[in-house]
Write an enzyme that holds these catalytic residues in place. Structure first.
Site, PDB file in Angstrom:
ATOM      1  N   CYS A   2       0.417   3.071   3.610  1.00 57.97           N
ATOM      2  CA  CYS A   2       0.837   2.529   4.904  1.00 57.97           C
ATOM      3  C   CYS A   2       1.952   1.489   4.786  1.00 57.97           C
ATOM      4  CB  CYS A   2      -0.366   1.930   5.643  1.00 57.97           C
ATOM      5  SG  CYS A   2      -1.008   0.436   4.877  1.00 57.97           S
ATOM      6  N   CYS A  16       0.845  -1.196   0.000  1.00 55.48           N
ATOM      7  CA  CYS A  16       0.000   0.000   0.000  1.00 55.48           C
ATOM      8  C   CYS A  16       0.881   1.247   0.000  1.00 55.48           C
ATOM      9  CB  CYS A  16      -0.905  -0.018   1.233  1.00 55.48           C
ATOM     10  SG  CYS A  16      -1.818   1.527   1.447  1.00 55.48           S
ATOM     11  N   CYS A  30      -4.789   1.998   8.182  1.00 58.79           N
ATOM     12  CA  CYS A  30      -4.116   2.692   7.089  1.00 58.79           C
ATOM     13  C   CYS A  30      -4.583   4.154   7.096  1.00 58.79           C
ATOM     14  CB  CYS A  30      -4.482   2.021   5.764  1.00 58.79           C
ATOM     15  SG  CYS A  30      -3.852   2.881   4.329  1.00 58.79           S
TER      16      CYS A  30
HETATM   17 ZN   LIG Z   1      -2.813   1.055   3.415  1.00 60.48          ZN
END
Ligand SMILES: [Zn+2]
Length: 678
Positions: free
Chosen positions: A411, A408, A431
């Site tokens: 995050c 991601c 996140c």
């Molecule tokens: Zn994330």
């Protein structure tokens, strides 16, 4: 009377009644009974016809989705060819058209109509009953799509107004997919890994050419009828009169159609329509200008291709080519990863577009969009701009393919893509991108509608560590807000009071705001009317939820999963400890439990804001006139609801009396009116 005769009469009565409500709901947009009552009538008729097959008739409202799937469509030749119109692209060309008309027949009246961007169809009725519906095809021969057209509820299966004796009649119109429906169809297709439709027109065409009428029915198509092509008996003298006649017969006529004298009036109406373009729930790509008098139309005649008495005035195009500079990854509220095209800014129909959605990785692959490509970008209504296709002939050969990252971007946690699912997700609940989305969604207009809690404020609150989840919003103090940039005593006080107001929100809004996967506004509404309280909903089993009409197994599973999670249980407890509770409709507020219905246009407030005022005060907004309505608020030009309310003896009040009950007009409610002729 024989039993059979009694049943036959009952069936006949039900059919009439149902068609009447159909017409009120789909054509007039002014229902007088609830959806539930309607369903009960339909169910009774279905039972009757099932138990006594002899009672069924082809024009029965139960037969709308009755057609069996076909392997291909039969050809239909149009008795009167469906000619296409000549196009003009600027006011000068329109003036030239006008000059040619005047030269041939002298001064004329025109009718100006919005040009619906859909699919032209023809509908033939015999003895007042819909016999055949066909696509335009090449204008001479089209395809028989009757069973799909029958599923469109604004198409009368039987002519209204006791005019069945009118006999054979042919009308033409444009089938379209409302923009809201288009968005949800695409969302659904995206989820299922099916290619999305580029625009509402493609979606409408794809739906009407569905071989299985059930699929066509599920799409939510609609129609505006605009041409009376054939009629046995007295033909109206003007096009405008023919529209009025079609309206009487039960057809849906666009409310924005106007009669205009002279080219200046025509041009100003065209400009008005172009300005309205983004506020309509359907795509229009121009205006159609027709000479009103049929006699003069005849005199003007046709060229080899087009009629000389009508012309289409096209608005600026909604698609342009531009360069795709990069593909960015966006993390949504539910963790869904969406690839977004970063574009060289391009002006499309008056709006600068620099980003466009690419939906998901499979869509990027299917369209073969590469970074550095020249791409065709389209913007439809208020739909997010989309990359339609790349122009491979413009490639240098150095355009890299897009690769979905493994982690991601927000995050750093690994992304997951379960087998059989199309979407890649960030499953990390903490996140930062997801937290931001959740908060924005919770405060948004469709959820708790917390005025003053916009994205910028949320970002600041997160940065300063003042909030971490949605419940923290209710612990905010005036002093906290004063630490934020741009907040003064007054604005801080305003935000605190709008947060206070939302503590007692409608259940549907709270449900929508929680951001449960698969639960949008519609499902939230459905669940709230069924369960009334959050507690009742949270203890519903997955099986029970899946048994509710309108809730699929996926949604049921998602709701059950949501309420089973410890994290969510803790969040809901925190909310309830903070005094956040969903309103059941009858507690609190100046209008608690009272039911209001609006008709006509209000002077000082828009209809939407008036309805919001009612619900914000604990009242209920009714959709149709019925005995349980407490007040009918009548503005200027009230419609048929007014008469009906008088008949039922419901208290009718004016705008000032309404504000007397509900309290003052909230700030920022602005008035928008749209007068209609029909
Ligand atoms: Zn994330």
């Amino acid at each position: 009377m024989a039993l059979d005769e009694t049943l036959r009469r009952r069936a006949e009565l039900l059919r009439k009644e149902i068609e009447e409500h159909n017409y009120r709901y789909y054509v007039l947009d002014s229902p007088t009974i609830s959806d539930y009552e309607y369903d009960m009538l339909l169910k009774e008729l279905e039972r009757l016809e099932k138990g006594h097959p002899g009672l069924a008739t082809p024009d029965s409202p139960t037969q709308r989705v009755g057609g069996a799937p076909v392997s291909e469509f039969a050809e239909v030749s149009h008795r009167i060819p469906m000619t296409s119109l000549d196009n003009t692209y600027n006011p000068d060309e329109l003036r030239e058209f006008h000059a040619r008309v005047i030269k041939a027949v002298g001064e004329v009246e025109y009718v100006v109509e919005p040009k619906i961007d859909g699919l032209g169809v023809s509908l033939v009725y015999e003895n007042g009953v819909l016999l055949c519906g066909a696509t335009r095809g090449d204008g001479r021969t089209g395809e028989d799509v009757t069973s799909n057209l029958r599923t469109i509820r604004s198409i009368p299966l039987r002519l209204r107004g006791g005019k069945e004796q009118i006999g054979e009649i042919e009308v033409r119109g444009e089938v379209y997919l409302p923009i809201g429906k288009f968005k949800s169809v695409n969302e659904e297709r995206g989820k299922n890994g099916e290619p999305v439709f580029a625009n509402p027109r493609n979606a409408a065409a794809g739906s009407i050419r569905q071989l299985n009428p059930k699929i066509a029915a599920s799409r939510g198509l609609d129609i505006f009828t605009y041409t009376l092509a054939d009629l046995r008996g007295d033909f109206p003298k003007t096009h405008y009169e023919s529209l009025e006649l079609m309206k009487e017969l039960g057809f849906r006529i666009n409310p924005l159609i106007r009669k205009c004298s002279g080219m200046d009036e025509v041009l100003s109406r065209c400009r008005e329509l172009e300005e309205m373009r983004d506020s309509l729930d359907y795509e229009i790509d121009g205006a159609v200008i027709k000479v009103d008098s049929f006699e003069l139309q005849k005199k003007l005649g046709l060229t080899s291709k087009h009629p000389r008495w009508a012309v289409a005035y096209k608005f600026a195009a909604r698609n342009r080519t531009t360069k795709l500079l990069d593909i960015e990854i966006q993390v949504g509220r539910t963790g869904k990863i969406t690839p977004v095209a970063i574009l060289e800014p391009v002006n499309i129909g008056g709006v600068t577009v620099s980003r466009a959605t690419l939906h998901n990785a499979e869509e990027v692959e299917r369209k073969d969009v590469r970074i550095g490509d020249t791409v065709m970008v389209e913007r439809s209504g208020d739909v997010i701009p989309q990359v339609v296709r790349p122009l491979p002939e413009m490639r240098s050969g150095n355009e890299p393919h897009f690769v979905m990252p493994g982690a991601c971007p927000e995050c750093g946690k690994p992304l997951s893509k379960p087998v059989g699912e199309v979407d890649t997700r960030c499953t990390n609940n903490s996140c930062p991108a997801r937290i931001l989305w959740r908060l924005k969604h919770f405060a948004s207009r469709d959820s708790l509608d917390i005025e003053g809690l916009g994205p910028q404020t949320i970002i600041q609150l997160l940065d300063k560590g003042l909030i971490e989840d949605i419940a923290d919003i209710f612990e905010l103090k005036r002093q906290d807000l004063l630490k934020l940039e741009g907040f003064k005593e007054k604005s801080a006080g305003n935000l605190i009071s709008s947060i206070e107001k939302s503590r007692n929100a409608e259940l549907a809004r709270l449900l929508n705001g929680l951001g449960i996967r698969e639960v949008g506004r519609f499902t939230a509404q459905l669940l709230s009317s069924r369960y009334k309280t959050l507690e009742a909903l949270s203890s519903a089993t997955e099986e029970e939820l899946a048994g509710i009409a309108g809730i699929g197994p996926k949604t049921a599973a998602s709701i059950a999963t949501y309420f089973a999670s410890d994290e969510n249980v803790a969040l809901l407890k925190k909310l309830s400890d903070l005094g956040v509770s969903a309103r059941k409709g009858t507690c609190g507020g100046r209008l608690a439990g009272r039911k209001f219905l609006f008709t006509g246009s209000l002077e000082s407030i828009s209809r939407g804001d008036a309805e919001k005022l009612v619900t914000s005060q604990g009242g209920i907004v009714a959709s149709g006139v019925s005995k349980d309505v407490d007040y009918v608020v009548a503005g200027s030009d009230p419609g048929s609801k007014y008469e009906k309310a008088k008949e039922l003896g419901i208290e009718i009040i004016g705008e000032s009396e309404f504000f007397g009950l509900a309290g003052p007009v909230p700030n920022g409610s602005k008035k928008q009116t749209q007068k209609t002729l029909f």
